[in-house]
Structures are given as C-alpha cells and as structure tokens.
Design a protein around this motif. Sequence first.
Motif, PDB file in Angstrom:
ATOM      1  N   ASP A   1      10.721  15.003 -49.515  1.00  0.00           N
ATOM      2  CA  ASP A   1      10.778  15.949 -50.640  1.00  0.00           C
ATOM      3  C   ASP A   1       9.620  16.925 -50.496  1.00  0.00           C
ATOM      4  O   ASP A   1       8.856  16.855 -49.527  1.00  0.00           O
ATOM      5  N   VAL A   2       9.477  17.824 -51.482  1.00  0.00           N
ATOM      6  CA  VAL A   2       8.452  18.869 -51.362  1.00  0.00           C
ATOM      7  C   VAL A   2       7.044  18.263 -51.315  1.00  0.00           C
ATOM      8  O   VAL A   2       6.189  18.728 -50.556  1.00  0.00           O
ATOM      9  N   GLU A   3       6.827  17.209 -52.087  1.00  0.00           N
ATOM     10  CA  GLU A   3       5.511  16.555 -52.043  1.00  0.00           C
ATOM     11  C   GLU A   3       5.179  16.083 -50.629  1.00  0.00           C
ATOM     12  O   GLU A   3       4.082  16.282 -50.135  1.00  0.00           O
ATOM     13  N   HIS A   4       6.161  15.438 -50.004  1.00  0.00           N
ATOM     14  CA  HIS A   4       5.942  14.968 -48.632  1.00  0.00           C
ATOM     15  C   HIS A   4       5.727  16.147 -47.673  1.00  0.00           C
ATOM     16  O   HIS A   4       4.907  16.071 -46.766  1.00  0.00           O
ATOM     17  N   LEU A   5       6.476  17.213 -47.894  1.00  0.00           N
ATOM     18  CA  LEU A   5       6.305  18.381 -47.026  1.00  0.00           C
ATOM     19  C   LEU A   5       4.893  18.957 -47.170  1.00  0.00           C
ATOM     20  O   LEU A   5       4.298  19.432 -46.202  1.00  0.00           O
ATOM     21  N   LYS A   6       4.359  18.884 -48.398  1.00  0.00           N
ATOM     22  CA  LYS A   6       2.981  19.367 -48.607  1.00  0.00           C
ATOM     23  C   LYS A   6       1.989  18.499 -47.843  1.00  0.00           C
ATOM     24  O   LYS A   6       1.006  18.988 -47.302  1.00  0.00           O
ATOM     25  N   ASN A   7       2.274  17.211 -47.793  1.00  0.00           N
ATOM     26  CA  ASN A   7       1.435  16.295 -47.003  1.00  0.00           C
ATOM     27  C   ASN A   7       1.509  16.655 -45.511  1.00  0.00           C
ATOM     28  O   ASN A   7       0.488  16.705 -44.822  1.00  0.00           O
ATOM     29  N   VAL A   8       2.715  16.941 -45.035  1.00  0.00           N
ATOM     30  CA  VAL A   8       2.872  17.360 -43.639  1.00  0.00           C
ATOM     31  C   VAL A   8       2.095  18.658 -43.402  1.00  0.00           C
ATOM     32  O   VAL A   8       1.392  18.804 -42.395  1.00  0.00           O
ATOM     33  N   ALA A   9       2.179  19.584 -44.359  1.00  0.00           N
ATOM     34  CA  ALA A   9       1.471  20.865 -44.214  1.00  0.00           C
ATOM     35  C   ALA A   9      -0.035  20.628 -44.084  1.00  0.00           C
ATOM     36  O   ALA A   9      -0.705  21.272 -43.278  1.00  0.00           O
ATOM     37  N   ARG A  10      -0.548  19.680 -44.865  1.00  0.00           N
ATOM     38  CA  ARG A  10      -1.990  19.358 -44.767  1.00  0.00           C
ATOM     39  C   ARG A  10      -2.341  18.866 -43.365  1.00  0.00           C
ATOM     40  O   ARG A  10      -3.314  19.285 -42.767  1.00  0.00           O
ATOM     41  N   LYS A  11      -1.497  17.988 -42.841  1.00  0.00           N
ATOM     42  CA  LYS A  11      -1.755  17.458 -41.499  1.00  0.00           C
ATOM     43  C   LYS A  11      -1.665  18.566 -40.449  1.00  0.00           C
ATOM     44  O   LYS A  11      -2.488  18.653 -39.549  1.00  0.00           O
ATOM     45  N   VAL A  12      -0.650  19.404 -40.602  1.00  0.00           N
ATOM     46  CA  VAL A  12      -0.455  20.490 -39.644  1.00  0.00           C
ATOM     47  C   VAL A  12      -1.674  21.421 -39.679  1.00  0.00           C
ATOM     48  O   VAL A  12      -2.194  21.835 -38.636  1.00  0.00           O
ATOM     49  N   ALA A  13      -2.165  21.718 -40.877  1.00  0.00           N
ATOM     50  CA  ALA A  13      -3.332  22.601 -41.008  1.00  0.00           C
ATOM     51  C   ALA A  13      -4.535  21.993 -40.288  1.00  0.00           C
ATOM     52  O   ALA A  13      -5.262  22.686 -39.573  1.00  0.00           O
ATOM     53  N   GLU A  14      -4.717  20.692 -40.437  1.00  0.00           N
ATOM     54  CA  GLU A  14      -5.824  20.016 -39.759  1.00  0.00           C
ATOM     55  C   GLU A  14      -5.677  20.112 -38.245  1.00  0.00           C
ATOM     56  O   GLU A  14      -6.617  20.415 -37.524  1.00  0.00           O
ATOM     57  N   TRP A  15      -4.441  19.833 -37.782  1.00  0.00           N
ATOM     58  CA  TRP A  15      -4.195  19.847 -36.347  1.00  0.00           C
ATOM     59  C   TRP A  15      -4.348  21.233 -35.748  1.00  0.00           C
ATOM     60  O   TRP A  15      -4.777  21.385 -34.613  1.00  0.00           O
ATOM     61  N   LYS A  16      -4.003  22.238 -36.527  1.00  0.00           N
ATOM     62  CA  LYS A  16      -4.088  23.613 -36.003  1.00  0.00           C
ATOM     63  C   LYS A  16      -5.539  23.964 -35.657  1.00  0.00           C
ATOM     64  O   LYS A  16      -5.803  24.770 -34.774  1.00  0.00           O
ATOM     65  N   LYS A  17      -6.479  23.294 -36.332  1.00  0.00           N
ATOM     66  CA  LYS A  17      -7.896  23.540 -36.014  1.00  0.00           C
ATOM     67  C   LYS A  17      -8.280  22.880 -34.692  1.00  0.00           C
ATOM     68  O   LYS A  17      -9.194  23.303 -34.021  1.00  0.00           O
ATOM     69  N   LYS A  18      -7.549  21.803 -34.341  1.00  0.00           N
ATOM     70  CA  LYS A  18      -7.945  21.009 -33.176  1.00  0.00           C
ATOM     71  C   LYS A  18      -7.231  21.396 -31.891  1.00  0.00           C
ATOM     72  O   LYS A  18      -7.614  20.961 -30.814  1.00  0.00           O
ATOM     73  N   THR A  19      -6.155  22.134 -32.010  1.00  0.00           N
ATOM     74  CA  THR A  19      -5.406  22.486 -30.801  1.00  0.00           C
ATOM     75  C   THR A  19      -5.090  23.978 -30.806  1.00  0.00           C
ATOM     76  O   THR A  19      -4.968  24.586 -31.876  1.00  0.00           O
ATOM     77  N   ASP A  20      -4.964  24.557 -29.605  1.00  0.00           N
ATOM     78  CA  ASP A  20      -4.678  25.992 -29.541  1.00  0.00           C
ATOM     79  C   ASP A  20      -3.294  26.293 -30.084  1.00  0.00           C
ATOM     80  O   ASP A  20      -3.116  27.174 -30.904  1.00  0.00           O
ATOM     81  N   HIS A  21      -2.312  25.535 -29.584  1.00  0.00           N
ATOM     82  CA  HIS A  21      -0.932  25.828 -29.952  1.00  0.00           C
ATOM     83  C   HIS A  21      -0.271  24.602 -30.559  1.00  0.00           C
ATOM     84  O   HIS A  21      -0.462  23.488 -30.077  1.00  0.00           O
ATOM     85  N   LEU A  22       0.534  24.833 -31.581  1.00  0.00           N
ATOM     86  CA  LEU A  22       1.181  23.722 -32.265  1.00  0.00           C
ATOM     87  C   LEU A  22       2.638  24.065 -32.568  1.00  0.00           C
ATOM     88  O   LEU A  22       2.940  25.093 -33.172  1.00  0.00           O
ATOM     89  N   VAL A  23       3.536  23.200 -32.112  1.00  0.00           N
ATOM     90  CA  VAL A  23       4.960  23.333 -32.444  1.00  0.00           C
ATOM     91  C   VAL A  23       5.319  22.122 -33.295  1.00  0.00           C
ATOM     92  O   VAL A  23       4.975  20.985 -32.950  1.00  0.00           O
ATOM     93  N   VAL A  24       5.987  22.353 -34.414  1.00  0.00           N
ATOM     94  CA  VAL A  24       6.340  21.261 -35.315  1.00  0.00           C
ATOM     95  C   VAL A  24       7.864  21.178 -35.417  1.00  0.00           C
ATOM     96  O   VAL A  24       8.513  22.163 -35.778  1.00  0.00           O
ATOM     97  N   VAL A  25       8.412  20.041 -35.081  1.00  0.00           N
ATOM     98  CA  VAL A  25       9.866  19.830 -35.164  1.00  0.00           C
ATOM     99  C   VAL A  25      10.136  18.966 -36.394  1.00  0.00           C
ATOM    100  O   VAL A  25       9.454  17.959 -36.595  1.00  0.00           O
ATOM    101  N   LEU A  26      11.104  19.342 -37.207  1.00  0.00           N
ATOM    102  CA  LEU A  26      11.391  18.557 -38.412  1.00  0.00           C
ATOM    103  C   LEU A  26      12.802  17.987 -38.397  1.00  0.00           C
ATOM    104  O   LEU A  26      13.729  18.573 -37.841  1.00  0.00           O
ATOM    105  N   SER A  27      12.932  16.833 -39.062  1.00  0.00           N
ATOM    106  CA  SER A  27      14.244  16.265 -39.387  1.00  0.00           C
ATOM    107  C   SER A  27      14.687  16.815 -40.733  1.00  0.00           C
ATOM    108  O   SER A  27      13.927  17.507 -41.407  1.00  0.00           O
TER     109      SER A  27
END
Length: 406
Positions: free
Chosen positions: A15-41
């Motif tokens: 749900d949207v809450e979970h997606l917000k959690n994913v967004a938080r993780k993605v934001a963190e990872w974007k700081k640690k790696t040059d390029h990030l591709v995210v695939v979703l179910s």
Amino acid sequence: MSLIVQKYGGTSVADVEHLKNVARKVAEWKKKTDHLVVVLSAMAGETNVLLRLAHEACDNPDEREMDMLLSSGERVTIPLLAMILKSRGIKAISLTGRQSGIFTDGMHTRARIKTIKTDSIKKYLDDDYVVVVAGFQGYSEENDAVTTLGRGGSDTTAVALAVALGADRCEIYTDVDGVYTTDPRVVPSARRLHHVSYEEMLEMSGLGAKVLQIRSVEFAAKFGMPILVKSSFQDGPGTWVKAEDAHMEKVLVASVVYDKAQAKLTIAGVPDSPGIAAKIFGAIAGNGINVDMIIQNISVHGLTDISLTVPTADAKKTLDRLEAVKEEINAREVLTDGNIGKVSVVGVGMRSHPGVAAKMFSMLADAGISLQMISTSEIKISCIINEEDVDRAVRMLHEGFELGKE
Ligand code: ASP
Ligand code: MG
C-alpha cells in the motif's frame, strides 16, 4: 561507476505506506551508489485479484487480453513510487516494460525475454534519475502486445536488467530476510543461509521454494550475476545467491524443501509393448503440463502400471489426457491421488559424499513414513510421501541433518 538493481516484491509495496518505506530506502541507497534501478511488483494479492476478475468475466480468457490485464498491477505501483520520490526532491521516473526496452517472445502469460534495449534506461541513469521499472512485463513485437513473464516474474525482470546493464549486483527485497534451511513456519529453528550456490537455488526454486522465480536464477547463473535476497522490513545481511567458490563451505545438505501442491496419477494395466510410454507422454506433452516424477513398474503378465506426478493445478488437465489415451492403448484404468507431497534435501556437498540418500531414507523409515516415489539429481534427493506426513518429515530431516546448527 556503481550500479545496483533492486527489486521490491508485492508485500513490500502492499500500500502507499509501504511504498513510502521503499522510497525511504531508495533515497538512502541513492546516496551510496551512482546509479539505481528499482523494479517493482504489483501490490500484494493484486495479480490474484486480476486473475479472478478475468475468470469471472469468462471461462477461457483470451491470453493477449489476460496479459494486458495482469500487467496493470505493476502499472499502479511504479508511478506511485516515482511520485513519492519526486515529492521528496529525488529525480525519478517510472517506465513500463516496453519503455524499458524489454522485448519478449509472443508466449502470452509465460513469455521469455529475448532482448533488452537499454538505451532509454541508460540515458535516464546518466541524467541521474532513479529509474523505476514495472516488473513482470515486456513487449512482444511479433504480437504487438504486452506480455507477462509468468508468476513471480518481477524477479526475472530485475536479474535480466541487472545483466543487461552490467550492474554490480541484483538485490531482491522481500518479506523474509533471506533464504532459509527450510520453511521457518514448519521448523522454528530454521536458519538463514549466508550464501547459496546458483545450483542449489535452482533446485530449491524448482522444488517449490518461493523466494525467487526459477527463471531469474537461471539468468543469474548463466551470466554470473550475484543476487542478494534481503528483507525490506528489517536490516540484516540477507543471503547471497552466487557462483560456488572455493571459500564456500560445501555443506552436505543446505536445505529441506517441500511441496504439498502435487498430485500422483497412475495409468494401470497398460499392455507393455515398445512405444507405450512415448504414446502416454506424447498425449500429455504440449499442453503446458509439467510432469515431475515418473515410475514404471515391472510388468506382470504383459501388463504394467505407470505413475507420474504433476503440480495440483495441472492434475485435472492431465487426468483428461490420460483418460483419452487409456482408450487408445487399451489400459485398464486411471487413478488420481491428490493426497501426496514431495520432500527434498538439496546440497552441493552430496556430489562428493555418498550416503545422503541412505541417511534420508532411514530417517524417514524411523519415523514410519513410507516412500512412494524417489528421484535424485547430483545435488538433490526427492521423495513422494503422504501429504499428512510432509511437515513431520521436514522436521525430522532438518534435525537429522543438523541444519539448525551453524
Ligand atoms: N505481480 C506478479 C505476480 O504476482 C509478478 C511478481 O510479483 O513477481 O506473480
Ligand atoms: Mg515473488
């Protein structure tokens, strides 16, 4: 330049809450790696809802339209995540399978990826976007239609993209924190494995472990792409799925896998003459039925019995085919037994250590569990037993092979 492909499964985007959690993780990872591709179910359960709708709509839904429908689940989650990321000041863009350049063959509902044209994704990555890709879907040029890659296909999207883009690794985020020695719901002392070889994971996926779609493991093995399976709900080291290397401890048995969704069919009183098996299996082949184990008994007075197992979902179809061929070959009867299950032990160490089968059989015998069928490969042993014995067998084997111990 570092590049990571991450895949978040249905429960991680429920749900949207979970997606917000994913967004938080993605934001963190974007700081640690040059390029990030995210695939979703799609959101958890959504693909099942769509399937049900199709079967309510008509008896035999057209496969092209089915793919159009099923692919819509992922079309919901990708823009939502991209919106959330953008609203937090992160450059992000969502792309469908076709927009991501994922081209497949024309086999609707079980398409295979033929090529991935990465130009578009690469352009966005160079522009510093987080690229959010719809899993499970592709595009068939020959059919000019959207296709899907089979249930669980987002894993395959992620690994295939990781390979095509030359990523450092593919991370699969799910609701468990790794690959376990067995199902923790059946055996509470089951342990997370640090690593599993591609071969072991291939066997485990083929035997019914649900963590990764088998095709994604085939892809990873073929191209040597390391997969890291992690939980999206808690931090932890996860499980590496990678090539067997010298540092990996070669455990005798890495895991116990079971599958209760199996049925056994027996065609009894078959006149034993050359070409009979070919006739029987010829009748089943080409219907998308996945025959697993086969046993032919010694013939008595020129008559034999042939038993085979199939996934429960294919049992009715198989029965119909066997009933038809029964007439043709003059067999006596066809019997179905849905009350069976398969329990297997998997481990690369078996290759160099004989005696695992004997140990497994004697553990099951001690528990009074009788074996109906057996099959083996270099690194696995599977037994068909009564369904009600499966949980007990799993517990016995897990304990007997000491899988709960580090
Ligand atoms: N949504 C699809 C399914 O449920 C694909 C996936 O989640 O991997 O099978
Ligand atoms: Mg999955």
